[in-house]
Design a protein around this motif. Structure first.
Motif, PDB file in Angstrom:
ATOM      1  N   GLU A   1      -6.051  -6.183  -3.715  1.00 39.79           N
ATOM      2  CA  GLU A   1      -7.117  -5.771  -4.628  1.00 39.79           C
ATOM      3  C   GLU A   1      -7.809  -6.985  -5.227  1.00 39.79           C
ATOM      4  O   GLU A   1      -7.180  -7.995  -5.548  1.00 39.79           O
TER       5      GLU A   1
ATOM      6  N   ARG B   1      -9.429   1.822  -9.132  1.00 37.35           N
ATOM      7  CA  ARG B   1      -8.027   1.862  -8.703  1.00 37.35           C
ATOM      8  C   ARG B   1      -7.106   1.530  -9.869  1.00 37.35           C
ATOM      9  O   ARG B   1      -7.472   0.806 -10.794  1.00 37.35           O
TER      10      ARG B   1
ATOM     11  N   ASP C   1       0.835  -1.192   0.000  1.00 34.04           N
ATOM     12  CA  ASP C   1       0.000   0.000   0.000  1.00 34.04           C
ATOM     13  C   ASP C   1       0.874   1.249   0.000  1.00 34.04           C
ATOM     14  O   ASP C   1       2.011   1.241   0.467  1.00 34.04           O
TER      15      ASP C   1
ATOM     16  N   PRO D   1      -2.335  -2.915  -6.535  1.00 36.02           N
ATOM     17  CA  PRO D   1      -2.239  -2.678  -5.092  1.00 36.02           C
ATOM     18  C   PRO D   1      -2.519  -3.963  -4.327  1.00 36.02           C
ATOM     19  O   PRO D   1      -3.348  -4.783  -4.726  1.00 36.02           O
ATOM     20  N   GLU D   2      -1.831  -4.166  -3.235  1.00 39.68           N
ATOM     21  CA  GLU D   2      -1.965  -5.406  -2.459  1.00 39.68           C
ATOM     22  C   GLU D   2      -3.394  -5.566  -1.955  1.00 39.68           C
ATOM     23  O   GLU D   2      -4.034  -4.616  -1.498  1.00 39.68           O
TER      24      GLU D   2
END
Length: 454
Positions: A128, A138, A92, A125-126
């Motif tokens: 997701e 995103r 993040d 992103p981690e």
């Protein structure tokens, strides 16, 4: 069965590679997920399917008995696209910064030999999921790595473009179906023999001229700017910058020349700013840039082999006046172009066509070590399609090209134009150039300075 041998320059790139100097090109593309699409977390399967449908990406390099020392492209019978397309969740934070950092680290790793020499990574992103991306739009990114033996800049774009919706859909509809070439007799007639002999004489004469130019241009004591000549650590760092294409064109219209002249002058000015900010003394001798140019005819198909040459350009970093720097770049590039891409020391890649295959195995490591004697930095422009592109319905926002580092060099600059902006990809040795972001900021500062003084 027809065997497709590696073109001489491709064979040279294949043997130039070392653990500290992998010879792959790269591109980092940023997308934004939109409502109704799978987003980054769901694009992996689509990307794998489209990559697997590109015939060139199913080919590996194998040795052949003849010519001695040669290599050829062969279909990888055990091809598994999931060995090449991978998903990488990022911590993040600032996604663009994390993706840029990860891309630099991934560029350090040589491509695996014995299988098709390419990789793609989907960066998200981690944590997701496809539902997350669909709801809030995103971002996600795709990193593409292609070995230089597989593709030069133009061919890399042709291969890489196959993953986008617009090109993949057109291929599925048969728009890009290749017309069969009528067979030709393998036995040349007497006039063809004469033409071939004359062409060979011309090629040898050109090679002698290039070789003499290389000898004259080589520096026996290639010491220069510490920022550009630090020893190799094998690490890589990526930084990016975005320039407004309309600003570039405004400068071009005001002072003449080409948009590429403006970009090269911007690179020269940015290097000057960066060196001074580091507290370095400006070099007595202007650093040389190797500026690759394609030897393909306009409108011709990309073909299967690299067709590269280059110009050598002295970057006027000691000149304090931005307008004078631009004038110097324009004059030097005009002289290069008047000679053409097959003359001068910058055309050293053309010599590869004159060497037998076994010579590339022996000479490539020596040639790589000698690159520092000829130039200090690579500055390359990568052409992109002008149309708007998307992947799985998610629009492409930015795309940053990345070039390999030659031995003895710590910085390479690649530029591409998309969506009315010029995207700059700076690749550096991670330990030699820890302040690469400062150089990226200097690129935008220098273009703004040029705008003020025109």
């Amino acid at each position: 069965m027809t065997i497709e041998l590696l073109a001489p320059i491709d064979l040279a790139f294949w043997h130039l590679e070392s653990a500290d100097h992998p010879m792959h090109l790269g591109a980092l593309a940023f997308f934004t997920a939109v409502r109704g699409t799978a987003g980054g977390a769901g694009v992996l399967e689509l990307l794998a399917a489209r990559a697997a449908a590109i015939p060139r990406l199913r080919m590996r390099v194998r040795d052949v008995l003849l010519p001695v020392g040669g290599s050829a492209w062969a279909v990888d019978k055990g091809f598994d696209v999931l060995r090449h397309v991978r998903w990488l969740p990022l911590p993040d934070g600032d996604f663009a910064a994390e993706a840029t950092r990860a891309a630099g680290e991934l560029m350090e790793r040589p491509l695996e030999r014995g299988i098709p020499p390419w990789e793609m990574y989907v960066l998200t992103p981690e944590g997701e999921t496809a539902e997350d991306a669909d709801e809030d739009g995103r971002p996600f990114a795709v990193l593409v790595k292609l070995h230089h033996a597989l593709a030069d800049g133009m061919r890399a774009v042709t291969i890489g473009a196959g993953i986008f919706d617009q090109i993949a859909d057109a291929r599925a509809a048969g728009v890009h179906r290749v017309r069969p070439v009528p067979p030709r007799s393998w036995l040349p007639g007497p006039w063809q023999v004469a033409d071939l002999a004359m062409a060979r004489i011309v090629e040898l004469g050109r090679a002698v001229g290039i070789g003499a130019s290389v000898v004259r241009a080589s520096r026996l004591d290639p010491r220069g700017t510490p920022a550009l000549t630090a020893g190799s650590s094998g690490t890589r760092r990526l930084a990016t910058a975005v320039l407004d294409l309309e600003d570039v064109q405004r400068i071009r219209r005001a002072v003449g020349g080409t948009a590429n002249d403006v970009l090269l002058a911007t690179v020269a000015g940015a290097l000057r700013r960066w060196m001074l900010a580091r507290g370095e003394r400006l070099p007595v001798t202007a650093p040389r840039a190797l500026v690759p140019v394609s030897r393909r005819s306009p409108g011709s198909p990309p073909g299967s082999g690299n067709k590269l040459s280059a110009y050598l350009l002295a970057l006027p970093v000691t000149e304090p006046d931005p307008r004078a720097r631009l004038a110097a770049v324009h004059g030097n590039m005009a002289r290069n172009k008047s000679g053409g891409p097959s003359r001068g020391a910058g055309a050293v890649a053309v010599l590869a066509d004159q060497l037998p295959a076994f010579a590339h195995r022996l000479a490539a490591p020596l040639a790589g070590s000698a690159a520092r004697m000829l130039f200090d930095i690579l500055v390359t422009s990568v052409p992109l399609p002008r149309s708007t592109l998307s992947l799985g319905g998610c629009p492409l926002r930015e795309v940053y090209p990345m070039a390999p580092l030659a031995r003895g060099q710590s910085l390479a600059v690649a530029l591409s134009t998309y969506g009315g902006r010029v995207h700059v990809g700076l690749v550096a040795d991670g330990k030699a150039v820890p302040d690469l972001e400062r150089l990226a900021r200097a690129m935008t500062d220098e273009l703004e300075e040029l705008l003020r003084v025109i």
